[in-house]
Design a protein around this motif. Structure first.
Motif, PDB file in Angstrom:
ATOM      1  N   LEU A 256      26.665  41.680  30.582  1.00 22.31           N
ATOM      2  CA  LEU A 256      26.341  42.222  28.373  1.00 22.31           C
ATOM      3  C   LEU A 256      26.255  43.855  28.842  1.00 22.31           C
ATOM      4  N   LEU A 257      25.784  44.336  29.945  1.00 23.67           N
ATOM      5  CA  LEU A 257      25.438  45.711  29.870  1.00 23.67           C
ATOM      6  C   LEU A 257      26.955  46.791  30.740  1.00 23.67           C
ATOM      7  N   GLN A 258      27.609  46.330  31.177  1.00 25.54           N
ATOM      8  CA  GLN A 258      28.898  46.323  31.870  1.00 25.54           C
ATOM      9  C   GLN A 258      30.182  46.977  30.428  1.00 25.54           C
ATOM     10  N   THR A 259      30.535  47.943  30.159  1.00 26.75           N
ATOM     11  CA  THR A 259      31.163  48.326  29.528  1.00 26.75           C
ATOM     12  C   THR A 259      32.532  49.236  30.301  1.00 26.75           C
ATOM     13  N   GLY A 260      33.007  48.608  31.514  1.00 28.41           N
ATOM     14  CA  GLY A 260      34.135  49.713  31.614  1.00 28.41           C
ATOM     15  C   GLY A 260      35.186  48.625  31.264  1.00 28.41           C
ATOM     16  N   GLY A 261      35.829  47.718  30.729  1.00 26.49           N
ATOM     17  CA  GLY A 261      36.656  46.868  29.816  1.00 26.49           C
ATOM     18  C   GLY A 261      36.201  45.667  30.124  1.00 26.49           C
ATOM     19  N   ARG A 262      36.936  44.669  30.131  1.00 25.68           N
ATOM     20  CA  ARG A 262      36.706  43.291  30.057  1.00 25.68           C
ATOM     21  C   ARG A 262      36.467  42.137  31.747  1.00 25.68           C
ATOM     22  N   VAL A 263      34.786  41.841  31.698  1.00 23.21           N
ATOM     23  CA  VAL A 263      34.637  41.395  32.678  1.00 23.21           C
ATOM     24  C   VAL A 263      34.967  40.242  32.801  1.00 23.21           C
ATOM     25  N   THR A 264      35.703  39.137  34.323  1.00 29.21           N
ATOM     26  CA  THR A 264      35.757  38.631  34.562  1.00 29.21           C
ATOM     27  C   THR A 264      34.423  37.484  34.549  1.00 29.21           C
ATOM     28  N   LEU A 265      34.459  36.505  35.222  1.00 28.94           N
ATOM     29  CA  LEU A 265      33.384  34.855  34.898  1.00 28.94           C
ATOM     30  C   LEU A 265      32.986  35.723  36.733  1.00 28.94           C
ATOM     31  N   ARG A 266      33.963  36.245  37.752  1.00 34.45           N
ATOM     32  CA  ARG A 266      33.569  36.276  38.980  1.00 34.45           C
ATOM     33  C   ARG A 266      32.720  37.069  38.556  1.00 34.45           C
ATOM     34  N   GLN A 267      33.563  38.551  38.523  1.00 34.11           N
ATOM     35  CA  GLN A 267      32.322  39.862  38.736  1.00 34.11           C
ATOM     36  C   GLN A 267      31.026  39.662  37.541  1.00 34.11           C
ATOM     37  N   ALA A 268      30.896  39.011  36.625  1.00 31.67           N
ATOM     38  CA  ALA A 268      29.689  38.843  36.218  1.00 31.67           C
ATOM     39  C   ALA A 268      29.050  37.929  36.693  1.00 31.67           C
ATOM     40  N   TRP A 269      29.073  37.311  37.456  1.00 31.61           N
ATOM     41  CA  TRP A 269      28.640  36.385  38.745  1.00 31.61           C
ATOM     42  C   TRP A 269      28.048  36.994  40.076  1.00 31.61           C
TER      43      TRP A 269
END
Length: 399
Positions: free
Chosen positions: A382-395
Motif C-alpha cells: 500500500l505504501l509503495q508508490t514507485g510504480g506497479r508492485v508485483t506479488l513477489r515484491q509485496a510479499w
C-alpha cells in the motif's frame, strides 16, 4: 479518512476499523449512483416478475380456418385445446375452399389453416409458426387418429398405448425441483458475480485513489493498515449483503404473485444457505480486490493487477452455470467455486445434511487464509508508490 475522524478515534477510543467501516457505508449509501443502480435493478426485477406473471395469466386466442373436409377435426381441436394447454383458446372459422383459406390467412382474418394431406394433416400459417397452436393441434390430431385407428382395429387407445409411458426420475432430488433449481440457480450465480465484480472494482478503485493522492500515508499514521483493510472489507460486505437481501426479498415476494408461488416455501431454505455462502465468499474476494488495488499505483494499473482475480471470478461464474453431475459435486466442496455451486445443489435437492456444513466450513477456512495472506500483501504494497508492485515484491518487502 479526515483529520476529524482521526481525532474522534483518539478521543472516543473507537477502533479504527469501525470508523473506516462506517465511512465506507455512509459514503456509499449517500452516493446517488449506488442508490440509482440499486433502484434500477429492483425495477428490472419487478418488471421481469410482473411480465412473467402476466404471461402466465395470459390466454392465447387463435382463429383456425377449416374447409368442409377438415371441419370435424378442427372442431375437435377447438373443443379439446384447453385440455392440452389451458392457456390456449381456439375458435373454428369455416371457409368454403382452399382459396378462401389462403385469402383469410393473407388478410390475417385467421391465424392458421388446418387441412388434410395424403399422409396426415397440415397446419398452414401466413409467415410464422404458431407454437402453442401447433402443440395443441398435434396433440388433438394424434389422439383423434389413434382413436379412429384403434376402433378400426377392434381395439382401444388405452390398449394401444399400454406400456408406452416414459417417466423421469433423479437419483438426487426430483424432476419438479430440477427446472426451478436451474432458473433460481442461475439467479444466484449471477447475483454473486455481479456483486463481487461491482463492489470489488469500487473497493480497488478507492484503494488506488487513497494511494495515488497520498492520503493513505496520513491514515497509516493514525490507525494500523490492517484496520483500514478490515474496515473497507467489512463496509463493502455489509453493503453487498444488504443489497442482496433487497433483491432476494423482492424476488420472493414477486414470485408469490406468479404461478410459481408454491415454490416460495421450498426456496426459503436454499436462499438462507446462499446468503451464508455469499457472505464467506464475498469476504475472501473483497480482500483480494483490496490487494489488487494496493498493488497498483494508478488507475491504469488496475486492469493488470486484477486480471488473475477477474479470471477466477469468470471461472466461478461459468463453472457455477455449466458444471453438473460428479463435477458439480466435487466443485461444491472446492473454495471459492463452492460459494455458487453448493447453493445450486441445495436447490436441486438430494444433498445430505452435512454437505453444506462441510462446504461452508471449507469456504470459511479459505476466506480466513485469504484474509491473512491478503492483509500481509496489502500492508506491504500500500505504501509503495514507485510504480506497479508485483506479488513477489509485496510479499518479500520489509514493512
Amino acid at each position: 479518512m479526515s483529520t476529524t475522524d482521526t481525532n474522534r478515534d483518539r478521543q472516543t477510543g473507537e477502533p479504527g476499523w469501525l470508523l473506516v467501516t462506517r465511512r465506507e457505508v455512509v459514503s456509499r449509501i449517500t452516493d446517488k449512483s449506488f442508490l440509482i443502480g440499486t433502484a434500477l435493478m429492483v425495477v428490472m426485477l419487478v418488471g421481469f416478475i410482473g411480465f412473467t406473471a402476466w404471461q402466465d395469466e395470459r390466454t392465447s386466442d387463435y382463429d383456425l380456418a377449416a374447409t368442409p373436409d377438415a371441419v370435424a377435426m378442427a372442431t375437435a381441436v377447438a373443443d379439446n385445446a384447453s385440455a392440452i394447454d389451458d392457456k390456449v383458446s381456439v375458435k373454428l372459422v369455416e371457409v368454403a375452399d382452399e382459396d378462401a383459406a389462403k385469402a383469410a390467412l393473407r388478410d390475417e382474418d385467421v391465424d392458421a389453416w388446418l387441412h388434410p394431406t395424403d399422409d396426415g394433416w397440415q397446419l398452414t400459417s401466413e409467415s410464422s409458426e404458431q407454437d402453442s397452436l401447433t402443440t395443441v393441434v398435434e396433440g388433438v390430431v394424434r389422439q383423434q387418429v389413434l382413436t379412429e385407428n384403434a376402433t378400426a382395429a377392434g381395439s382401444s387407445v388405452e390398449q394401444l398405448e399400454a406400456g408406452s409411458t416414459v417417466s423421469t426420475d433423479f437419483l438426487r432430488g426430483d424432476a419438479e425441483r430440477a427446472s426451478v433449481a436451474e432458473a433460481v440457480g442461475f439467479v444466484f450465480v449471477f447475483l454473486f458475480y455481479f456483486a463481487a465484480l461491482i463492489f470489488g472494482m469500487q473497493l480497488a478503485s478507492s484503494v488506488i485513489e487513497e494511494k495515488q493522492s497520498r492520503i493513505v500515508e496520513i491514515i497509516a499514521a493514525a490507525i494500523p493498515l490492517r484496520h483500514l483493510l478490515a474496515g473497507k472489507v467489512l463496509g463493502n460486505t455489509a453493503l453487498a449483503v444488504v443489497q442482496l437481501l433487497v433483491y432476494v426479498a423482492v424476488g420472493l415476494v414477486g414470485l408469490s404473485f406468479t404461478s410459481y408461488k408454491s415454490y416460495v416455501p421450498a426456496l426459503s431454505g436454499p436462499t438462507v444457505w446462499f446468503i451464508a455462502f455469499f457472505l464467506a465468499g464475498f469476504v475472501a474476494l473483497a480482500c483480494l480486490w483490496a490487494v489488487a488495488g494496493s498493488l497498483a499505483s494508478r488507475t491504469e494499473d488496475l486492469q493488470a493487477t486484477s486480471t488473475p482475480l477477474t479470471m477466477l471470478m469468470l471461472a466461478m461464474f461459468f463453472g457455477g452455470l455449466s458444471l453438473d453431475g460428479r463435477g458439480q459435486v466435487i466443485a461444491s466442496f472446492i473454495p471459492p467455486v463452492s460459494a455458487v455451486v453448493m447453493p445450486k445443489r441445495i436447490l436441486a435437492g438430494g444433498v445430505d445434511w452435512w454437505e453444506p456444513l462441510v462446504a461452508l466450513g471449507l469456504l470459511a477456512v479459505f476466506a480466513a487464509i485469504t484474509v491473512m495472506v491478503g492483509e500481509r500483501l496489502y500492508r506491504r504494497a500500500l505504501l509503495q508508490t514507485g510504480g506497479r508492485v508485483t506479488l513477489r515484491q509485496a510479499w518479500s518487502s520489509a514493512e
